[in-house]
Scaffold this active site. Structure first.
Site, short mmCIF file in Angstrom:
data_model
loop_
_atom_site.label_atom_id
_atom_site.label_comp_id
_atom_site.label_asym_id
_atom_site.label_seq_id
_atom_site.Cartn_x
_atom_site.Cartn_y
_atom_site.Cartn_z
N ARG A 109 -9.87 6.28 1.40
CA ARG A 109 -9.88 7.28 2.47
C ARG A 109 -11.13 8.13 2.48
O ARG A 109 -11.26 9.04 3.29
CB ARG A 109 -8.71 8.21 2.25
CG ARG A 109 -7.58 7.99 3.21
CD ARG A 109 -6.45 8.84 2.72
NE ARG A 109 -5.67 9.33 3.79
CZ ARG A 109 -4.50 8.81 4.12
NH1 ARG A 109 -4.04 7.75 3.50
NH2 ARG A 109 -3.81 9.35 5.08
N ARG A 128 9.34 12.68 8.70
CA ARG A 128 8.53 12.99 7.52
C ARG A 128 8.16 14.47 7.50
O ARG A 128 7.89 15.05 8.55
CB ARG A 128 7.25 12.13 7.58
CG ARG A 128 7.20 11.10 6.47
CD ARG A 128 6.11 10.12 6.68
NE ARG A 128 4.77 10.69 6.59
CZ ARG A 128 3.66 9.96 6.62
NH1 ARG A 128 3.74 8.65 6.75
NH2 ARG A 128 2.47 10.53 6.55
N ARG A 141 7.58 9.99 15.35
CA ARG A 141 7.92 9.01 14.30
C ARG A 141 9.22 9.41 13.58
O ARG A 141 9.43 10.55 13.23
CB ARG A 141 6.81 8.93 13.26
CG ARG A 141 7.22 8.05 12.08
CD ARG A 141 6.10 7.65 11.19
NE ARG A 141 5.26 8.76 10.78
CZ ARG A 141 4.09 8.61 10.20
NH1 ARG A 141 3.61 7.41 9.97
NH2 ARG A 141 3.37 9.67 9.86
N ARG A 191 -4.30 16.61 9.42
CA ARG A 191 -4.55 15.23 8.95
C ARG A 191 -5.59 14.53 9.83
O ARG A 191 -6.44 13.77 9.34
CB ARG A 191 -3.23 14.44 8.93
CG ARG A 191 -2.42 14.72 7.68
CD ARG A 191 -0.94 14.54 7.87
NE ARG A 191 -0.56 13.21 8.26
CZ ARG A 191 0.55 12.94 8.97
NH1 ARG A 191 1.35 13.90 9.36
NH2 ARG A 191 0.84 11.70 9.27
#
Ligand code: AP5
Length: 213
Positions: free
Chosen positions: A87, A159, A126, A170
């Site tokens: 990442r 989540r 999600r 993010r």
């Protein structure tokens, strides 16, 4: 098959990885999944990373390198699919060294490209089925897929880091730290990019075409 799936949060790395695993039996190694398992187990590692992850920041390079080292040491001939690692440029260089040492070079490094306005909707919608662990989406999954979970008594879990503040962070972290790493793979000639817009199946067809599967 040995590959890295790269892309912003919500670009569909995990979703496409699930499909590749179902069809080709290669093993998914997701640092995000491994870290969430550590949190759920209440381990020392989990306690260390919980706050960082809920804030949408990256955990330290040493921690994720340890996780990847352990996982790759157990890989046989079936290959692997890295999702969420590396990442940043430092992690990419560590991975290069590691793969060289175990003589398992990458076949593909693939970037799933999705515009940021779509990412936010995908992440906020999600959910994970509590029974099967399948990744779903309240905006994009079909009624049948959602019913399949609910009708068997499953719950749609969200989540902890899929809230507005963490999603924004993010995406910011991705642009600042991960995008320069994508340029690193581009410069080595190893990078392939696919368009991540459209349905899950549309993207999967593009992925398989690129990999000539
Ligand atoms: P991680 O778990 O890796 O999360 P992420 O990178 O934020 O990526 P996501 O899992 O959110 O997105 P995805 O691309 O897999 O999307 P998905 O397929 O689920 O990391 C979490 C945290 O752990 C990090 O913030 C960091 O703190 C830490 N961490 C992890 N790795 C690290 C590392 N290497 N170094 C340091 N820290 C690390 O899809 C999203 C939604 O969209 C789903 O609902 C899905 O159903 C839907 N969807 C997918 N594709 C489509 C489509 N084509 N059309 C419509 N809907 C779609």
């Amino acid at each position: 098959m040995r590959l890295i799936l790269m892309g912003a949060p919500g670009s569909g790395k995990g979703t496409q990885a699930e499909k590749l695993m179902d069809d080709f039996g290669c093993r998914q190694i997701s640092t995000g999944v491994l870290l969430r398992q550590a949190i759920e187990s209440g381990s020392e590692l989990g306690k260390k990373v919980q706050k960082i992850m809920s804030e949408g920041l990256l955990v330290s390079d040493d921690i994720v390198l340890d996780l990847i080292n352990n996982e790759l040491s157990e890989i046989g001939e079936s290959g692997f699919l890295l999702d969420g690692y590396p990442r940043n440029i430092n992690q990419a260089k560590s991975l290069n060294d590691l793969l060289k040492n175990i003589d398992k070079p990458l076949d593909y490094s693939i970037l799933i490209d999705v515009p940021s306005e779509i990412l936010i909707k995908r992440l906020s919608g999600r959910r994970t089925c509590s029974l099967t662990g399948k990744t779903l989406n309240i905006y994009f999954s079909s009624e049948n897929e959602i019913d399949e979970c609910l009708s068997k008594g499953g719950e749609l879990l969200q989540r902890e880091d899929d809230n507005e503040e963490s999603i924004t962070k993010r995406i910011e972290v991705y642009e600042e730290q991960t995008e320069p790493m994508v340029d690193f793979y581009r410069s080595t000639g190893l990078l392939h990019t696919i368009d991540g817009q459209g349905s899950v199946d549309d993207v999967y067809i593009r992925l398989k075409k690129l990999m000539e599967l």
